[in-house]
Write an enzyme that holds these catalytic residues in place. Structure first.
Site, mmCIF file in Angstrom:
data_model
loop_
_atom_site.group_PDB
_atom_site.id
_atom_site.type_symbol
_atom_site.label_atom_id
_atom_site.label_comp_id
_atom_site.label_asym_id
_atom_site.label_seq_id
_atom_site.Cartn_x
_atom_site.Cartn_y
_atom_site.Cartn_z
ATOM 1 C CD GLU A 1 -1.791 -2.411 1.310
ATOM 2 O OE1 GLU A 1 -0.668 -2.664 1.808
ATOM 3 O OE2 GLU A 1 -2.621 -3.306 1.035
ATOM 4 C CG HIS B 1 -11.668 -7.384 6.268
ATOM 5 N ND1 HIS B 1 -10.898 -8.071 7.165
ATOM 6 C CD2 HIS B 1 -11.082 -7.566 5.065
ATOM 7 C CE1 HIS B 1 -9.889 -8.657 6.534
ATOM 8 N NE2 HIS B 1 -9.972 -8.368 5.260
HETATM 9 C C1 LIG Z 1 -1.628 -4.996 4.145
HETATM 10 C C2 LIG Z 1 -2.712 -5.774 3.479
HETATM 11 N N1 LIG Z 1 -3.115 -5.461 2.230
HETATM 12 C C3 LIG Z 1 -4.100 -6.148 1.624
HETATM 13 C C4 LIG Z 1 -4.725 -7.184 2.254
HETATM 14 C C5 LIG Z 1 -5.858 -7.933 1.559
HETATM 15 N N2 LIG Z 1 -5.473 -9.325 1.340
HETATM 16 C C6 LIG Z 1 -5.825 -10.301 2.202
HETATM 17 S S1 LIG Z 1 -5.169 -11.772 1.812
HETATM 18 C C7 LIG Z 1 -4.463 -11.140 0.387
HETATM 19 C C8 LIG Z 1 -3.646 -12.024 -0.479
HETATM 20 C C9 LIG Z 1 -2.589 -12.706 0.321
HETATM 21 O O1 LIG Z 1 -1.772 -13.475 -0.485
HETATM 22 P P1 LIG Z 1 -0.590 -14.322 0.107
HETATM 23 O O2 LIG Z 1 0.221 -13.501 1.037
HETATM 24 O O3 LIG Z 1 0.113 -14.967 -1.007
HETATM 25 O O4 LIG Z 1 -1.321 -15.416 1.032
HETATM 26 P P2 LIG Z 1 -2.289 -16.610 0.560
HETATM 27 O O5 LIG Z 1 -3.666 -16.044 0.488
HETATM 28 O O6 LIG Z 1 -1.814 -17.123 -0.730
HETATM 29 O O7 LIG Z 1 -2.198 -17.618 1.651
HETATM 30 C C10 LIG Z 1 -4.736 -9.780 0.281
HETATM 31 C C11 LIG Z 1 -4.274 -8.921 -0.810
HETATM 32 C C12 LIG Z 1 -4.296 -7.464 3.570
HETATM 33 N N3 LIG Z 1 -4.872 -8.451 4.303
HETATM 34 N N4 LIG Z 1 -3.299 -6.771 4.160
#
Ligand SMILES: Cc1ncc(C[n+]2csc(CCOP(=O)(O)OP(=O)(O)O)c2C)c(N)n1
Ligand SMILES: [Mg+2]
Lengths: 350, 326
Positions: free
Chosen positions: B60, B127
């Site tokens: 972000e 959220h």
């Molecule tokens: C700082 C932040 N930005 C955006 C999000 C929204 N978000 C939640 S999970 C996710 C994807 C996470 O991907 P990854 O780290 O690869 O974990 P996975 O879901 O594959 O286990 C996003 C963008 C968040 N939780 N925290």
């Protein structure tokens, strides 16, 4: 499970594990998968109130890594992500508490304040994440720093998703931990997706392990769907950290087989890729084959575990599914130790 | 006239600005192929390509910082926070870098940072946030918060055209709940800094914004039926800069002010509104300025808890009744 002598011709069990430990690992894998299936059913009945995030296909790395820690009261501490239900179960989280938490029950571990696996039991050794990705890396660095300052032979372990390695807190936390040489193991989950974003749009390195090397942290990449390989790599890293050699980074290559959460239809995922991982590279299937082929376990024993796990999840569900949600005004308590509750607004007593 | 949802109106506004001005581009997590977590940018990548609809890493601070740099160079970036709760990760960029750029360096930073905010959706503490108060305190930023489909469209377009940085807060509880007839072929632009009279009345003013505009309207309706009260509802639409004149006009007419917002109370925007009324319209007041807000706790997940913590229609009815009788 009573210990048994190994069959004479079978290959030796790796990583210093015993036969009963192999079965215990199997039990955690099955428990994770069965519990998630139950959660999915409850989600479809609208009993799970928020989102549901599955770890299907990733149970192996969760269980294998957590199993390498010293567990019990006030031993090692890990911080799980939404897809590390298996790790929490290994650390002793109870299925009934997980079910309550997802259903926001009053008796749940956060009494309805938080959702999914966002809860903790520091004595058992797990610290729940918050949603903001990356934040747990510095926090776990601080937990490990405390182990170092107090000269306690304890280790911290923290998970990070491939996507979350793009956050600032991941980088600051990893560097901090490296400079302080704290006893921390970082398990980075390369599961091909971050919501809908593939690795190519997330980072310009091939392997996440390369990122760790930039901070002077030794790193390995392992097959995340090979439970015993993950166990062995983590065990090595944990013992190294325990001996005072600082941070170690383990990248596990795996695959997120479900959508980001249950609402996600995965339209951006190539179908043949999904099919391949399901048919050819499921961590539980692979482990079962390995156990049976090497005669480390008999199918009969595994079936018995499956039945026991299913019964356990049924019992846990029955125990809590009809429990009440928390009373509304309990929301006011616990913001501070003192004063113990936030004030109730004036118009609520009109 | 086609009936469109709040979400569709926002989407149309973004689309029209992308069509109109080649300097406009979108960046954020999962905004391209996936079309955004809530599908606000669904179909955009097909029309405008991956250079103008950029799927970013989960970063972000980099999203906002890069938007700022591009804006200095004459671009018009629109940055999406997947949930507005994650704007806290870009707090430094927004408050230190972006907000001060014009004042300290004479640099224009025409960016829009937008994202879904708000509760009533069982989203739990991370959220559901309403982050306006954290930025309200920072000179140099503008903050808009539409309550209607018309303003969702009109304000995104105005925000993109504005020469200063705008935080655009969109309420996810309203996304698909609000449907409104919007004229086709007419350009809808909502001026930034202008409140909207959502309901006229003479007995009491409710000053509000976001989802609680709808809860206040519901309360006003109930008070009209049950108590014969004519409650005025003012939808602020823009929080920064605030439309003081519209607030004072209303308060000078009704002599009673109830401020309603979904965010927590202490340090919330309502405190500032109350201070302004006190300074500018004290002589017209026939009662204390009162607030209906969330309780001062992180927003909990369980429906029973969330319902308790957040302001409900019934709270507004009770508070307004009390104040009307004062
Ligand atoms: C700082 C932040 N930005 C955006 C999000 C929204 N978000 C939640 S999970 C996710 C994807 C996470 O991907 P990854 O780290 O690869 O974990 P996975 O879901 O594959 O286990 C996003 C963008 C968040 N939780 N925290
Ligand atoms: Mg991932």
């Amino acid at each position: 499970m009573p210990p048994r002598a190994a069959p004479t011709q079978s290959p030796p069990i790796p990583a210093g594990l015993t036969q009963s430990q192999l079965l215990e690992i199997y039990r955690y894998l099955r428990l994770t998968r069965t519990l998630e299936e139950r959660l999915t059913a409850l989600y479809r009945q609208s009993k799970v109130i928020g989102g549901l995030f599955r770890s299907l296909g990733q149970e192996g790395e969760s269980v294998g890594s957590a199993y390498a820690l010293n567990r019990g009261r006030n031993q090692d501490v890990l911080s799980p992500l939404i897809r590390n239900l298996g790790s929490m179960l290994v650390m002793g989280a109870e299925p009934v508490q997980i079910l309550r938490q997802y259903m926001a029950k009053a008796e749940g571990p956060t009494h309805g304040r938080e959702q999914n696996v966002h809860f903790n039991d520091l004595e058992k050794g797990y610290l729940g994440q918050i949603s903001h990705l990356g934040d747990m890396i510095p926090v776990m660095a601080g937990i490990a720093l405390t182990f170092k300052l107090r000269a306690e032979p304890r280790v911290g372990l923290v998970y990070i998703g491939d996507g979350a390695t793009s956050t600032g807190t991941f980088h600051e936390g990893l560097n901090f931990a490296a400079v302080q040489r704290v006893p921390l193991v970082v398990v980075a989950e390369y599961n091909r997706w971050a919501y809908s974003t593939p690795p190519e749009k997330q980072f310009a390195v091939k392997d996440l392990a390369e990122k760790a090397k930039g901070y002077g942290v030794p790193a390995v990449t392992v097959d995340g769907n090979d439970v015993l390989a993950v166990y062995e790599a983590t065990r090595f890293a944990v013992e190294r950290a325990r001996r005072g050699h600082g941070v170690h980074f383990i990248e596990v290559k795996t695959y997120r087989r479900k959508g980001h959460a249950e609402h996600d239809d995965q339209h951006y995922v190539p179908k043949d890729e999904l099919d391949w991982w399901a048919a050819e590279n499921d961590p539980v299937d692979r482990y079962v084959k390995q156990l049976v082929r090497n005669e480390w376990a008999e199918e009969r024993e595994l079936k018995a575990i499956d039945a026991a796990v299913a019964a356990e999840i049924d019992r846990a569900t029955d125990a809590c599914v009809d429990e009440p949600l928390p009373a509304g005004d309990s929301a006011l308590g616990g913001v501070y130790l003192d004063p113990p509750a936030a004030p109730r607004h004036w118009y609520r007593s009109l | 006239m086609a009936h469109v949802t709040y979400l569709e109106a926002l989407r149309q506004g973004l689309w029209e600005e992308m069509e109109r001005d080649p300097r406009v581009f979108i960046l954020g997590e999962d905004v391209g192929a996936y079309g955004g977590a809530f599908k606000v940018t669904d179909g955009f990548v097909k029309r405008f390509g991956t250079e103008r609809v950029i799927d970013t890493p989960i970063s972000e601070a980099a999203i906002v910082g890069a938007a700022a740099g591009a804006a200095h160079m004459g671009m018009r970036p629109v940055a999406e926070m997947q949930f507005i709760d994650f704007i806290s990760c870009a707090y430094d960029m927004l408050t230190n870098y972006v907000a001060t750029a014009r004042y300290r360096a004479g640099l224009g930073t025409p960016i829009v940072v937008r994202g879904p905010c708000g509760g009533y959706v069982r989203g739990g503490p991370f959220h559901s946030q309403n982050p306006e108060a954290a930025f309200f305190h920072t000179p140099g930023l503008k903050i808009v918060y539409p309550a209607t489909a018309r303003d969702a469209k009109g304000l995104i377009k105005a925000s993109i055209r504005d020469d200063d940085p705008v935080i655009y807060l969109e309420h996810k509880w309203l996304y698909r709940r609000i449907k409104e007839a919007l004229p086709e072929g007419e350009e809808i632009l909502t001026p930034i800094g202008e409140a909207r009279l959502a309901r006229e009345g003479k007995d009491l003013s409710i000053v509000t914004y976001g989802a609680t505009v709808w809860k206040s309207l519901e309360a006003a309706e109930q008070l009209a039926k049950e108590d014969g009260l004519a409650v005025e509802v003012l939808d602020l639409r823009t929080l920064l800069p605030m439309d003081d004149a519209a607030i004072m006009r209303s308060v000078q007419k009704t002599n009673k002010a109830l401020i309603v917002h979904e965010d927590t109370r202490t340090g919330g925007v309502a405190g500032e509104i109350a201070a302004r009324i006190n300074e500018q319209a004290f002589a017209w007041l026939d009662g204390p300025i009162m607030r209906v807000t969330a309780h001062d706790v992180p927003l909990p997940y369980a429906p029973t808890l969330e319902d308790f913590v957040l302001p409900q229609t019934d709270d507004i009815v009770k508070a307004a009744r009390w104040l009307a009788a004062y």
